[in-house]
Design a protein around this motif. Structure first.
Motif, PDB file in Angstrom:
ATOM      1  N   LEU A 175      -7.910   1.992   5.013  1.00  8.10           N
ATOM      2  CA  LEU A 175      -6.516   2.286   4.635  1.00  8.10           C
ATOM      3  C   LEU A 175      -5.777   3.002   5.763  1.00  8.10           C
ATOM      4  O   LEU A 175      -4.613   2.698   6.056  1.00  8.10           O
ATOM      5  CB  LEU A 175      -6.470   3.118   3.352  1.00  8.10           C
ATOM      6  CG  LEU A 175      -6.990   2.446   2.078  1.00  8.10           C
ATOM      7  CD1 LEU A 175      -6.846   3.388   0.891  1.00  8.10           C
ATOM      8  CD2 LEU A 175      -6.258   1.136   1.805  1.00  8.10           C
ATOM      9  N   ALA A 229      -2.599   1.513   7.950  1.00 12.98           N
ATOM     10  CA  ALA A 229      -1.365   2.298   8.031  1.00 12.98           C
ATOM     11  C   ALA A 229      -0.962   2.524   9.491  1.00 12.98           C
ATOM     12  O   ALA A 229       0.222   2.444   9.839  1.00 12.98           O
ATOM     13  CB  ALA A 229      -1.537   3.634   7.318  1.00 12.98           C
ATOM     14  N   LEU A 255      -2.239  -3.459   3.265  1.00 14.46           N
ATOM     15  CA  LEU A 255      -2.352  -2.079   2.802  1.00 14.46           C
ATOM     16  C   LEU A 255      -2.020  -1.985   1.323  1.00 14.46           C
ATOM     17  O   LEU A 255      -2.750  -1.346   0.547  1.00 14.46           O
ATOM     18  CB  LEU A 255      -1.432  -1.186   3.629  1.00 14.46           C
ATOM     19  CG  LEU A 255      -1.468   0.312   3.324  1.00 14.46           C
ATOM     20  CD1 LEU A 255      -2.861   0.877   3.535  1.00 14.46           C
ATOM     21  CD2 LEU A 255      -0.448   1.044   4.198  1.00 14.46           C
TER      22      LEU A 255
END
Length: 292
Positions: free
Chosen positions: A178, A182, A216
């Motif tokens: 994650l 990002a 994401l």
């Protein structure tokens, strides 16, 4: 090893065999690999506890010893001596092709320098498996291994790779995926295609396609997609048709001022709206010309 020569017959010179093992599906191992593992004098395994069930499944009773990143330097001379004495050894990793983001480089280099024969067998590899099923360009690609665990180092690596024109390939872990997505969403142009390959050759094998922001969101909404072994691939950078000279000076100045207070991607988006310019062209110009 030719069909007419077995491992035992090759022992007079001592041979180090690099033997790939399955990355998931246990049937993805060649007959040649199994035969080699059965016939060598010993197997150097990254983790003997991990490899022992596979050896039992294959019916391989050859003795094993541990060879990993923490003891490779210490084991180096012992292994070379065994090979010089005519013993045959096989090198395996926990999964896939040895030496690909795994230990073994020092051993192979020393064997080459000492004139000891090294035979690398073809076999399973997560990189080529993921690329062949991803649908991204494969004529030119670069494998970057694992990104740095520390956020600032990871961001620096990604910024340096943001204009790499070859397809980018990474290994990534579930607890960092994650954060990595990002960072890519922040430092790469927003329309860059990505593919995340999970659990290759296993029951829950999955290929996820989309931009960094789309992937994401997908992973955040479905925690199951955050599990397992992962290969992350990013389509290569395609230079914008606009050159720096085609972006008016006033737009460049506005982008510079905004980027001092905002992330570059946000600054490019605002400038694109104000001056009716292409956001991606502004963003790429900023990456090249502004010190972020």
């Amino acid at each position: 090893m030719s069909a007419s020569m077995t491992v035992k017959e090759a022992q007079s010179s001592g041979v180090l065999y690099i033997v790939p093992t399955p990355i998931g599906n246990l049937t993805d191992i060649s007959e040649r690999a199994i035969s080699t593992l059965q016939q060598v004098d010993a197997i150097a395994a990254e983790d003997t506890r991990h490899s022992r069930p596979l050896m039992q499944h294959l019916g391989v009773k050859t003795k094993m010893f541990a060879l990993h990143e923490h003891n490779e330097g210490q084991q180096l001379q012992t292994i070379v001596q065994q090979l010089e004495q005519g013993q045959s050894l096989a090198l395996i990793s926990d999964a896939g092709t040895p030496l690909i983001s795994d230990p073994g480089y020092l051993i192979v280099r020393e064997c080459r320098q000492q004139g000891i024969k090294v035979v690398a067998l073809p076999g399973a590899c997560a990189i080529t498996t993921a690329l062949s099923g991803a649908g991204l360009a494969t004529d030119r690609f670069t494998f970057e291994g694992f990104l740095a665990a520390k956020p600032q180092q990871r961001k620096k690596q990604l910024r340096e790779l943001s204009q790499e024109q070859r397809t980018l390939v990474f290994y990534e872990s579930p607890h960092r995926i994650l954060h990595t997505l990002a960072d890519i969403d922040s430092d790469f142009d927003s329309e860059r295609p990505l593919v995340l390959a999970r659990e290759l050759t296993k029951q829950f094998e999955t290929y996820l396609h989309g931009t960094a922001s789309e992937l994401l969101a997908r992973l955040q909404s479905d925690p199951n997609q955050q599990r397992g072994e992962m290969v992350l691939m990013i389509s290569g950078y395609k230079p914008a048709t606009d050159s720096a000279g085609e972006i008016p000076v006033r737009v460049q100045q506005a982008l510079k001022l905004l980027s001092e207070e905002l992330p570059l991607k946000r600054a490019a988006a605002i400038c694109a709206t104000l001056f009716e310019a292409r956001k991606n062209s502004l963003y790429q110009w900023g990456l090249k010309n502004l010190n972020k």
